[in-house]
Enzyme design. Structure first.
Site, PDB file in Angstrom:
ATOM      1  N   ASP A 105       0.840  -1.193   0.000  1.00 45.58           N
ATOM      2  CA  ASP A 105       0.000   0.000   0.000  1.00 45.58           C
ATOM      3  C   ASP A 105       0.878   1.247   0.000  1.00 45.58           C
ATOM      4  O   ASP A 105       2.084   1.181   0.273  1.00 45.58           O
ATOM      5  CB  ASP A 105      -0.926   0.007   1.216  1.00 45.58           C
ATOM      6  CG  ASP A 105      -0.147   0.078   2.526  1.00 45.58           C
ATOM      7  OD1 ASP A 105       0.734  -0.781   2.725  1.00 45.58           O
ATOM      8  OD2 ASP A 105      -0.413   0.978   3.348  1.00 45.58           O
TER       9      ASP A 105
ATOM     10  N   GLU B 185      -0.057  -0.746   5.739  1.00 46.59           N
ATOM     11  CA  GLU B 185       0.953  -0.250   6.676  1.00 46.59           C
ATOM     12  C   GLU B 185       0.850   1.251   6.873  1.00 46.59           C
ATOM     13  O   GLU B 185       1.023   1.757   7.982  1.00 46.59           O
ATOM     14  CB  GLU B 185       2.345  -0.627   6.149  1.00 46.59           C
ATOM     15  CG  GLU B 185       3.480  -0.337   7.131  1.00 46.59           C
ATOM     16  CD  GLU B 185       4.038   1.068   7.018  1.00 46.59           C
ATOM     17  OE1 GLU B 185       4.798   1.469   7.926  1.00 46.59           O
ATOM     18  OE2 GLU B 185       3.730   1.777   6.041  1.00 46.59           O
TER      19      GLU B 185
END
Length: 449
Positions: free
Chosen positions: A91, A153
């Site tokens: 991400d 994250e």
């Protein structure tokens, strides 16, 4: 250097760069308000890349309120070979103000030996470095491999606490956390310390409602004045944190010069750096307190009135070896004991504290890593630290306390992660792939001795 390994890595670079660009085109932003489909697309693309790199045992760890964590496994080639866990995340941060970008954030653009795009350095280049190291051995590295690629994250997720509660799922002899990079381009760097993090809210309520400053100002307690007076007690006259009990030690590793830091931070010409002592201890091995938010009347619309209520959010970065919960309590106790103008402050936690991390650097994995980074960059590596916090690292350390944790990767101090015009140098990606592949080989050889 192992015969042929460098040539194999060089032969992989065009394909790795193409795959990195393809991943960077996917706006995999796992933040509320952003579509989930690109995150799922990035997940599927990474799974396909892992399969192509020789990881056949692939699964997804699906926890509530977070994107899937990609897990995978390559068995060790011999019973005595060690296992290495590889961490990265797929991400990315939102692009922010796109008018500040010189190239479109999700159209990766190669310029002067660098690839520009959101997430290209943080953290898709490091993800591709893991895949490149596996490709360098044709999917059959001399160590066992355990894959942990996270999908949320940047925003934060329940996965931060998962490893410590499920240690068997993370069994390994060493971990390579690919969410870091070199202190300077071309200088192989192992990040050996991360500060912990604490957030608190400080509130002041003084009068029932705003009152005319001409009629009541002076004796009526002004909540904003009380809050500002309390916040001013957090630092001494040099700008050092004044909360007793917070650890601070001299930093003995590599660091930036003051001029490098000024450039990186964008400090205005003529302004001093705050605090005393070495730059490393102010950034990495000591506390830092930042006022990250302030609720008060806006200047443009402010009335001539005594303010009844004000609050601030504080962010405390904690020495890598200090317990974050202990540091939080020290800060809360300090603020709660203050009585600016006789008025108490209300202090409360804002989110769970995040633990810091200090690596043990004397074991076989660190010896192998020094050898590997020296081979990749042609000079002895340095140890540095990070003022930011990665709570997952502390959770991984708690899950497998005997495993050595190595933090290195393809980022560098000028890559502008989280900012506009993020970029990764192709030379840094190449060095990281080679260093990781060399680490697999050196760690397997040291473990066999």
């Amino acid at each position: 250097m192992h015969d042929g390994l460098e040539a194999r890595v060089d032969g992989l670079m065009d394909g790795l760069c193409d795959d990195l660009k393809r991943l960077t085109r996917i706006p995999s932003i796992a933040f509320p308000g952003y579509p989930a489909e690109p995150v799922a697309e990035a997940h599927d693309a990474v799974v396909a890349l892992l399969r192509d790199a020789g990881v056949q045992d692939i699964a997804a760890l699906r926890l509530p309120d977070t994107a899937p964590v990609i897990t995978g496994h390559i068995p060790p080639p011999t019973p005595d070979a060690p296992t290495v866990l590889l961490y990265a995340h797929y991400d990315v941060q939102p692009p922010g103000d796109e008018s500040l970008w010189q190239t479109p954030p999700f159209e990766p653009t190669e310029v002067d030996g660098a690839i520009h795009g959101r997430g290209v350095a943080d953290d898709k280049a490091n993800l591709m470095a893991h895949i490149g190291a596996l490709r360098a051995f044709g999917g059959r590295p001399p160590v066992g491999i355990r894959i942990v690629f996270e999908g949320q994250e940047e925003y934060g997720s329940p996965f931060d606490d998962y490893p410590a509660a499920h240690p068997d799922e993370f069994a390994c002899d060493a971990m390579v956390v690919g969410d870091m990079g070199n202190i300077r381009a071309g200088v192989g760097t192992l990040t050996t310390a991360l500060r912990g993090v604490v957030d608190v809210i400080v509130e002041v309520r003084t009068i029932a409602e705003a009152k005319h400053s001409g009629n009541f100002g002076g004796p009526a307690p002004d909540a904003l004045k009380v809050l500002v007076a309390g916040l001013a007690r957090l630092h001494d006259h040099d700008g050092n944190v004044a909360v007793p009990g917070l650890l601070r030690h001299e930093w003995g590793g590599a660091g930036w010069t003051d001029e490098e830091f000024r450039t990186l931070a964008g400090v205005e010409e003529g302004l001093p750096l705050v605090g005393t002592g070495g730059l490393g201890e102010r950034l990495w091995s000591g506390p830092a307190l930042t006022i990250t938010g302030l609720d008060a009347p806006q200047v443009d619309t402010a009335a001539s009135a005594v303010v009844p209520y004000a609050r601030a959010k504080l962010n405390l970065r904690v020495h890598p070896r200090q317990d974050a919960f202990e540091a939080e309590q020290l800060l809360i106790d300090f603020l709660s004991a203050l009585r600016p103008y006789g008025v108490p402050l209300t202090v409360r936690r804002s989110g769970e504290p995040g633990a810091g991390f200090a690596a043990a650097t004397e074991g076989p994995a660190y010896r192998a890593a020094h050898q590997a980074l020296r081979a990749a960059w042609g000079k002895d590596p340095v140890h540095a630290a990070a003022g930011g916090s990665i709570p997952l690292v502390a959770s991984l350390a708690a899950a497998q306390p005997q495993a050595e944790i190595l933090l290195f990767g393809a980022q560098d101090s000028l890559c502008n992660l989280h900012g506009p015009n993020e970029r990764v140098l192709i030379s840094e990606l190449r060095g990281t792939v080679l260093a990781e592949a060399e680490f697999f080989r050196a760690f397997a050889e040291q473990s066999a001795e």
